[in-house]
Motif scaffolding. Sequence first.
Motif, mmCIF file in Angstrom:
data_model
loop_
_atom_site.group_PDB
_atom_site.id
_atom_site.type_symbol
_atom_site.label_atom_id
_atom_site.label_comp_id
_atom_site.label_asym_id
_atom_site.label_seq_id
_atom_site.Cartn_x
_atom_site.Cartn_y
_atom_site.Cartn_z
ATOM 1 N N ASP A 1 -6.754 5.861 9.575
ATOM 2 C CA ASP A 1 -6.380 5.911 7.812
ATOM 3 C C ASP A 1 -6.638 6.681 6.953
ATOM 4 O OD1 ASP A 1 -5.280 3.073 7.976
ATOM 5 O OD2 ASP A 1 -6.545 2.207 8.051
ATOM 6 N N LYS B 1 1.558 -1.423 -0.060
ATOM 7 C CA LYS B 1 -0.233 0.062 0.126
ATOM 8 C C LYS B 1 0.832 1.237 0.291
ATOM 9 C CE LYS B 1 -4.086 -1.653 2.695
ATOM 10 N NZ LYS B 1 -5.157 -1.753 3.805
ATOM 11 N N THR C 1 1.736 2.581 2.741
ATOM 12 C CA THR C 1 1.310 3.519 3.886
ATOM 13 C C THR C 1 2.593 2.662 5.145
ATOM 14 O OG1 THR C 1 -0.135 1.982 4.717
ATOM 15 C CG2 THR C 1 -0.696 3.657 3.014
#
Length: 246
Positions: free
Chosen positions: A245, A211, A213
């Motif tokens: 998030d 991702k 992240t």
Amino acid sequence: MALPASPEEPKGQLTLELGHTPSHDAADFLVGEGNELAHGRIMAFPHWPDPVTLLVGPAKSGKSHLARIFADRSGARYAGTGDLEALATEGGVVPVIVEDVDRLDYDEAGLFHLLNQSMREQRPILLTAREDIANWPLATDDVRSRARRATAYALELTDDIQLSQMFVKLFGDRQIKVDPRIIAYLVARMERSAEEVVILADLMDRLALAKGTAITRSIAADALDRRRIAHGGASQEQDWDTEDDE
């Protein structure tokens, strides 16, 4: 490092490749209630009152880490499955490590002779196993009777603190900072074993890489869900809390 399966692939089919090698330095061993006696035994070398030590515990419980510490402290040799008879015949007092004695195909006669030689000449031997001696796949009781003379120590995770410390260490080995609240979230919901901590840490690392992240609580929830499915349970994706998030 391989990335996780795409979103279209069933979560239960995710292939794990645990290629990361954690630190086995003495300073990195996490001492807790469930392993402090075993750790103390290793750190007491060479002042052992008897020559043979047995560490018993499940996968990823720290047996190999302690074996590496012992090797560093003692100069011990790691025995291969076909080495035991030769080591016994060679004799001497150079310490020996026999890992996974209950799972690998060691020569049973060689193990018998090595244990005898160790007890006769006070040669330090460190054995590791997942199962108690009663459950070892031995053909005779001779080896079992010798192994029972070893000073045995069980390694186990006893509380949330040790599980949390394992996550901190494994993420630290990867140079990843994770919010302590995420670790608490994991510990409260995961299968309680050292092996599961290793799998979850690796899985979350790869999910975060995919991702692009940091490791968030939704990634932790995703990892827990994948592991739940892998164990035959039902997905609980609808219960994920993703507020971190937003």
